[in-house]
Design a protein around this motif. Structure first.
Motif, PDB file in Angstrom:
ATOM      1  N   THR A 199     -28.303  15.363  11.874  1.00 13.65           N
ATOM      2  CA  THR A 199     -27.467  13.923  12.314  1.00 13.65           C
ATOM      3  C   THR A 199     -27.708  13.513  13.458  1.00 13.65           C
ATOM      4  O   THR A 199     -26.844  13.536  14.470  1.00 13.65           O
ATOM      5  N   ALA A 202     -25.548   9.243  16.864  1.00 15.04           N
ATOM      6  CA  ALA A 202     -24.393   7.699  16.426  1.00 15.04           C
ATOM      7  C   ALA A 202     -23.835   7.572  15.206  1.00 15.04           C
ATOM      8  O   ALA A 202     -23.070   6.888  14.927  1.00 15.04           O
ATOM      9  N   ASP A 203     -24.916   8.683  13.843  1.00 13.50           N
ATOM     10  CA  ASP A 203     -23.933   8.897  13.048  1.00 13.50           C
ATOM     11  C   ASP A 203     -22.968   9.246  12.354  1.00 13.50           C
ATOM     12  O   ASP A 203     -22.600   9.453  11.359  1.00 13.50           O
ATOM     13  N   ARG A 204     -22.899  10.088  13.262  1.00 19.25           N
ATOM     14  CA  ARG A 204     -21.533  11.297  13.763  1.00 19.25           C
ATOM     15  C   ARG A 204     -19.843  10.382  13.415  1.00 19.25           C
ATOM     16  O   ARG A 204     -19.374  10.832  13.749  1.00 19.25           O
ATOM     17  N   ARG A 206     -19.364   8.499  12.202  1.00 21.81           N
ATOM     18  CA  ARG A 206     -18.986   7.798  10.242  1.00 21.81           C
ATOM     19  C   ARG A 206     -18.606   9.082   9.759  1.00 21.81           C
ATOM     20  O   ARG A 206     -19.277   9.739   9.839  1.00 21.81           O
ATOM     21  N   LEU A 208     -20.290  11.038   6.388  1.00 21.32           N
ATOM     22  CA  LEU A 208     -21.797  10.970   5.778  1.00 21.32           C
ATOM     23  C   LEU A 208     -21.578  11.107   4.367  1.00 21.32           C
ATOM     24  O   LEU A 208     -20.946  11.467   3.284  1.00 21.32           O
ATOM     25  N   SER A 212     -26.777  12.384   1.840  1.00 20.49           N
ATOM     26  CA  SER A 212     -27.007  13.092   2.756  1.00 20.49           C
ATOM     27  C   SER A 212     -27.618  13.883   2.918  1.00 20.49           C
ATOM     28  O   SER A 212     -28.332  15.149   3.843  1.00 20.49           O
TER      29      SER A 212
END
Length: 282
Positions: A199, A202-204, A206, A208, A212
């Protein structure tokens, strides 16, 4: 009489573990993942300085021959110039408990003393009707390392993923992990570690989504394959394939497949409707 501490709660939040440990602590149950993490948590409390663990934390294998004097002497030795508390840990201790029950009963009934070490026993069973179990329940500490029958594993996994791996999971994502991996917490922890590594930072920010975990934990109980007899060349199987092993090729004469007839269209529509129904049930 103190109630037993659930390891499932203790390893996630530290709940139930006293600030000062009694002379005798018993871990009983059959979940190796929970037992390992409870011992790691107790080691951090008793020996906060890693430099002290070589001499202050000693483990014995109860499956072999153990001189009980070594265990009790290890815990009774008071360190002179260190802040660590000595711990004698007996793994696979069911036989050790049976052979040294009276000595353990005396230890369980002893008053805690400053500087005195701790004996930790890891056993599979610990019947509450024995005198030893009753003595430990009064002044010692019992930690249940079996997985509770009605544990909310999805909620626990969300908390564990955030505290240990730095990722947030949607409730449906955690539930999918439970459906794919069952009650094997060790396997779930490894899947979360792989998910965290895959991951981007930047995606952490929000939670998951469920999809995913498909490439991380979807292959153990489910085998995905292409049914050649039903393949239409649509290519919809390519994006979700986690291992990039599907290759589309034209027929031998480089001609595209003929359009399906009426009966084939009915069959394809039925398969598509069944696919959509499976997605809706998740």
């Amino acid at each position: 009489m103190a109630a037993a501490v659930r390891a499932l709660d203790a390893v996630a939040t530290g709940a139930g573990l006293p600030a000062v440990l009694p002379p005798l602590v018993v871990l009983h149950g059959d979940d190796a993942f929970l037992a390992w993490h409870v011992l790691a948590l107790l080691r951090e409390r008793l020996c906060p300085d890693e430099a002290d663990r070589d001499w202050a934390w000693r483990e014995f294998d109860g499956a072999g021959e153990i001189d009980p004097r070594d265990v009790f002497d290890e815990a009774a030795t008071v360190p002179m110039f260190a802040s660590a508390t000595r711990a004698a840990v007996v793994r696979n201790a069911d036989g050790f408990v049976s052979a040294n029950r009276e000595a353990l009963e005396r230890l369980a009934a002893a008053e805690p003393r400053p500087g005195r070490g701790v004996v930790l026993l890891e056993v599979r069973t610990f019947p509450a009707t024995t005198r030893l179990a009753k003595a430990v329940a009064v002044r010692g500490l019992v930690v249940e390392t079996s997985l509770p029958a009605k544990a909310d594993l999805a909620t626990w996994l969300r908390r564990w993923a955030q505290s240990r791996h730095g990722i947030d999971l949607q409730p449906a994502t955690a539930q999918r992990l439970v459906e794919r991996l069952g009650t094997d917490l060790g396997q779930a922890d490894r899947a979360l570690a792989r998910l965290a590594a895959a991951t981007p930072p930047a995606d952490r920010a929000r939670p998951l989504p469920p999809e995913s975990v498909d490439a991380i934990a979807g292959m153990q109980p489910f085998l995905h394959t292409v049914l050649e007899a039903h393949c239409t060349g649509c290519g919809l199987c390519l994006p979700p394939c986690p291992v990039d092993c599907i290759e589309l090729r034209l027929t031998a004469d480089d001609a595209p497949a003929p359009p399906p007839d009426a009966a084939e269209r009915v069959r394809l529509r039925a398969r598509w409707d069944a696919h959509e129904a499976r997605i809706a049930r998740r």
